[in-house]
Write an enzyme that holds these catalytic residues in place. Structure first.
Site, PDB file in Angstrom:
ATOM      1  N   GLY A 170      25.981  45.047  38.905  1.00 56.94           N
ATOM      2  CA  GLY A 170      27.313  45.645  39.019  1.00 56.94           C
ATOM      3  C   GLY A 170      28.011  45.731  37.660  1.00 56.94           C
ATOM      4  O   GLY A 170      27.674  45.014  36.722  1.00 56.94           O
ATOM      5  N   GLN A 171      29.006  46.616  37.589  1.00 57.39           N
ATOM      6  CA  GLN A 171      29.735  46.817  36.320  1.00 57.39           C
ATOM      7  C   GLN A 171      30.410  45.530  35.842  1.00 57.39           C
ATOM      8  O   GLN A 171      30.280  45.128  34.684  1.00 57.39           O
ATOM      9  CB  GLN A 171      30.829  47.874  36.501  1.00 57.39           C
ATOM     10  N   ASP A 229      21.621  38.605  50.630  1.00 55.18           N
ATOM     11  CA  ASP A 229      21.992  39.976  50.967  1.00 55.18           C
ATOM     12  C   ASP A 229      23.301  39.918  51.743  1.00 55.18           C
ATOM     13  O   ASP A 229      23.325  39.508  52.903  1.00 55.18           O
ATOM     14  CB  ASP A 229      20.884  40.642  51.800  1.00 55.18           C
ATOM     15  N   THR A 248      30.934  49.396  47.246  1.00 52.00           N
ATOM     16  CA  THR A 248      31.939  50.165  46.497  1.00 52.00           C
ATOM     17  C   THR A 248      31.858  51.680  46.723  1.00 52.00           C
ATOM     18  O   THR A 248      32.584  52.427  46.068  1.00 52.00           O
ATOM     19  CB  THR A 248      31.821  49.879  44.980  1.00 52.00           C
ATOM     20  N   ASP A 284      42.948  48.352  44.099  1.00 54.94           N
ATOM     21  CA  ASP A 284      44.188  49.107  44.276  1.00 54.94           C
ATOM     22  C   ASP A 284      44.198  49.875  45.602  1.00 54.94           C
ATOM     23  O   ASP A 284      45.261  50.240  46.091  1.00 54.94           O
ATOM     24  CB  ASP A 284      44.381  50.090  43.100  1.00 54.94           C
ATOM     25  N   TYR A 336      36.973  51.378  53.141  1.00 56.47           N
ATOM     26  CA  TYR A 336      36.763  50.534  51.958  1.00 56.47           C
ATOM     27  C   TYR A 336      37.992  49.662  51.701  1.00 56.47           C
ATOM     28  O   TYR A 336      37.890  48.436  51.558  1.00 56.47           O
ATOM     29  CB  TYR A 336      36.453  51.415  50.745  1.00 56.47           C
ATOM     30  N   TRP A 388      39.931  51.657  39.259  1.00 53.05           N
ATOM     31  CA  TRP A 388      39.290  52.711  38.461  1.00 53.05           C
ATOM     32  C   TRP A 388      38.410  52.112  37.352  1.00 53.05           C
ATOM     33  O   TRP A 388      38.610  52.384  36.158  1.00 53.05           O
ATOM     34  CB  TRP A 388      40.342  53.621  37.848  1.00 53.05           C
TER      35      TRP A 388
HETATM   36  N1  LIG Z   1      34.413  50.487  40.752  1.00 56.52           N
HETATM   37  C1  LIG Z   1      35.730  50.630  40.859  1.00 56.52           C
HETATM   38  O1  LIG Z   1      36.299  51.642  40.424  1.00 56.52           O
HETATM   39  C2  LIG Z   1      36.570  49.531  41.455  1.00 56.52           C
HETATM   40  C3  LIG Z   1      37.955  49.751  41.639  1.00 56.52           C
HETATM   41  C4  LIG Z   1      38.744  48.725  42.171  1.00 56.52           C
HETATM   42  C5  LIG Z   1      38.159  47.522  42.508  1.00 56.52           C
HETATM   43  N2  LIG Z   1      36.808  47.344  42.343  1.00 56.52           N
HETATM   44  C6  LIG Z   1      36.236  46.056  42.742  1.00 56.52           C
HETATM   45  O2  LIG Z   1      35.695  45.450  41.585  1.00 56.52           O
HETATM   46  C7  LIG Z   1      34.560  44.660  41.951  1.00 56.52           C
HETATM   47  C8  LIG Z   1      33.389  45.031  41.083  1.00 56.52           C
HETATM   48  O3  LIG Z   1      33.096  46.403  41.248  1.00 56.52           O
HETATM   49  P1  LIG Z   1      31.981  47.137  40.389  1.00 56.52           P
HETATM   50  O4  LIG Z   1      32.504  48.455  39.998  1.00 56.52           O
HETATM   51  O5  LIG Z   1      31.459  46.191  39.372  1.00 56.52           O
HETATM   52  O6  LIG Z   1      30.859  47.349  41.517  1.00 56.52           O
HETATM   53  P2  LIG Z   1      29.430  48.029  41.402  1.00 56.52           P
HETATM   54  O7  LIG Z   1      29.145  48.396  39.988  1.00 56.52           O
HETATM   55  O8  LIG Z   1      29.359  49.062  42.464  1.00 56.52           O
HETATM   56  O9  LIG Z   1      28.459  46.814  41.778  1.00 56.52           O
HETATM   57  C9  LIG Z   1      28.436  46.286  43.051  1.00 56.52           C
HETATM   58  C10 LIG Z   1      27.751  44.938  43.008  1.00 56.52           C
HETATM   59  O10 LIG Z   1      27.718  44.458  44.355  1.00 56.52           O
HETATM   60  C11 LIG Z   1      26.414  44.063  44.642  1.00 56.52           C
HETATM   61  N3  LIG Z   1      26.081  44.273  46.047  1.00 56.52           N
HETATM   62  C12 LIG Z   1      26.258  45.409  46.773  1.00 56.52           C
HETATM   63  N4  LIG Z   1      25.756  45.237  48.005  1.00 56.52           N
HETATM   64  C13 LIG Z   1      25.259  43.978  48.055  1.00 56.52           C
HETATM   65  C14 LIG Z   1      24.597  43.218  49.048  1.00 56.52           C
HETATM   66  N5  LIG Z   1      24.328  43.728  50.267  1.00 56.52           N
HETATM   67  N6  LIG Z   1      24.231  41.949  48.759  1.00 56.52           N
HETATM   68  C15 LIG Z   1      24.451  41.421  47.535  1.00 56.52           C
HETATM   69  N7  LIG Z   1      25.070  42.092  46.543  1.00 56.52           N
HETATM   70  C16 LIG Z   1      25.458  43.358  46.806  1.00 56.52           C
HETATM   71  C17 LIG Z   1      25.517  44.951  43.793  1.00 56.52           C
HETATM   72  O11 LIG Z   1      24.269  44.311  43.731  1.00 56.52           O
HETATM   73  P3  LIG Z   1      23.008  44.812  42.853  1.00 56.52           P
HETATM   74  O12 LIG Z   1      23.304  44.312  41.502  1.00 56.52           O
HETATM   75  O13 LIG Z   1      21.862  44.151  43.525  1.00 56.52           O
HETATM   76  O14 LIG Z   1      22.992  46.307  42.956  1.00 56.52           O
HETATM   77  C18 LIG Z   1      26.309  45.014  42.508  1.00 56.52           C
HETATM   78  O15 LIG Z   1      26.011  43.917  41.671  1.00 56.52           O
HETATM   79  C19 LIG Z   1      34.353  44.901  43.440  1.00 56.52           C
HETATM   80  O16 LIG Z   1      34.970  43.860  44.149  1.00 56.52           O
HETATM   81  C20 LIG Z   1      35.081  46.192  43.711  1.00 56.52           C
HETATM   82  O17 LIG Z   1      35.524  46.263  45.054  1.00 56.52           O
HETATM   83  C21 LIG Z   1      36.007  48.307  41.814  1.00 56.52           C
END
Ligand SMILES: NC(=O)c1ccc[n+]([C@@H]2O[C@H](COP(=O)([O-])OP(=O)(O)OC[C@H]3O[C@@H](n4cnc5c(N)ncnc54)[C@H](OP(=O)(O)O)[C@@H]3O)[C@@H](O)[C@H]2O)c1
Length: 306
Positions: A10-11, A36, A66, A106, A129, A154
């Site tokens: 993840g990011q 998982d 996400t 957000d 979501y 974002w």
């Molecule tokens: N992206 C955005 O714009 C955004 C905005 C607001 C808030 N957020 C929040 O910020 C946080 C981080 O987001 P991000 O952008 O870093 O997310 P991301 O890049 O989409 O990464 C998602 C992570 O969750 C893991 N994951 C997904 N399904 C899973 C499962 N079934 N079991 C175990 N792990 C699982 C993925 O695992 P793998 O490494 O195995 O793929 C990955 O490491 C999250 O809580 C998200 O809700 C994100």
């Protein structure tokens, strides 16, 4: 300090791993296949084993479902990962006497406020979501009294899928890109989220008895529309000799999506700055760092080096 973080690619996970290496924090990831989160029953045993082996001082839940539009078709999976498993992560941390940081969004807000959202504003998610993340906040708070909920927005980074890389890829083949101009939010570098987590971890390390547990907004300092964000992305990319396109501003009505997104999801992060003495870097700086990293990764790929 040792931090156990959920997720692998993840990011936010990758940004924290990188920042940890730079700041002397020991970061370990836990995730699939042994945990998982679509199957919440796997979470407690996997977390207990990882906590026993690694002996962390802090747990961060950055794993999440996400895919905002896809969640409308897969509500059970979205709630399993974002809500029930988040609650299990919180329980596992609480059982071991450990504090926990939950990353939220957000999109818990409906976007009708005239101004940036504060932590005291009432959430009213408009998408599966957003609802699943709000339920995750509730279950984390119920599962672990020592919790911090950091709502961000974002997120962009050199890792995985994000808006910045999507725009740069589109600009490789198009002269003009249509981008929504009537949704406003705070673009946030994943490095800033990582640095915010580290600031909170340092505060806990130094003064655990006076931690301000609860909910905080942790987002980029500047609000803008997606169209403005794209324009800035292309300007910075062009300045570095990278791909750029003209931005055609369009309305949400012109670009229908399955999930409803808030028109205004600006987050006021001043409470975070006061509590932890840290705030996100300026948008220009955050974007420059990420675009430079994306271009460096592309160059390495093109020359076959690592
Ligand atoms: N992206 C955005 O714009 C955004 C905005 C607001 C808030 N957020 C929040 O910020 C946080 C981080 O987001 P991000 O952008 O870093 O997310 P991301 O890049 O989409 O990464 C998602 C992570 O969750 C893991 N994951 C997904 N399904 C899973 C499962 N079934 N079991 C175990 N792990 C699982 C993925 O695992 P793998 O490494 O195995 O793929 C990955 O490491 C999250 O809580 C998200 O809700 C994100």
């Amino acid at each position: 300090m040792r931090i156990l973080i959920t997720g692998r690619q993840g990011q936010v996970v990758q940004a924290l791993v990188q920042r940890g290496a730079q700041t002397g924090f020991d970061i370990k990831t836990i995730g699939r296949p042994e945990m998982d989160m679509a199957n919440p029953g796997t979470v407690l045993p996997a977390m207990r084993a990882a906590i026993a082996a690694f002996q962390p001082q802090l747990v961060v839940n950055a794993a999440a479902y996400t895919a905002v539009d896809q969640a409308e078709d897969e509500p059970e999976t979205a709630f399993a990962i974002n809500a029930h498993s988040a609650g299990e992560v919180a329980r596992a941390a609480a059982d071991a006497g450990l504090p926990m940081i939950q990353i939220s969004t957000d999109y818990v807000f409906d976007g009708t406020k005239d101004g940036p959202y504060l932590e005291t504003d009432t959430p009213n998610p408009q998408s599966v979501y957003g609802a699943s993340k709000l339920e995750g906040e509730r279950l984390v708070a119920a599962g672990n009294a020592q919790h911090l909920i950091f709502r961000t927005a974002w997120v962009y980074s050199p890792y995985g899928k994000d808006f910045v890389k999507t725009m740069l890829r589109l600009a490789e083949t198009r002269d003009e890109v249509s981008v929504v101009a009537d949704q406003i939010g705070n673009p946030t570098s994943a490095y800033d989220i990582a640095d915010g987590i580290i600031a909170a971890a340092k505060k806990f390390e130094q003064d655990p008895a006076n931690m301000p547990w609860g909910t905080f907004h942790l987002a980029g300092p500047e609000a803008m529309s997606w169209a403005e964000f794209a324009t800035r992305t292309f300007a910075d990319s062009a300045a570095k000799g990278g791909p750029a396109a003209k931005v055609k501003p369009v309305s949400t009505a012109d670009y229908p999506t399955k999930a409803k997104r808030p028109a205004n999801s600006r987050l006021d992060s001043s409470r975070f700055a006061l509590a932890f003495g840290w705030q996100a870097v300026a948008s220009e700086e955050g974007l420059k760092a990420v675009i430079a990293a994306v271009m460096a990764a592309d160059a390495r790929q093109n020359t076959g080096t690592r």
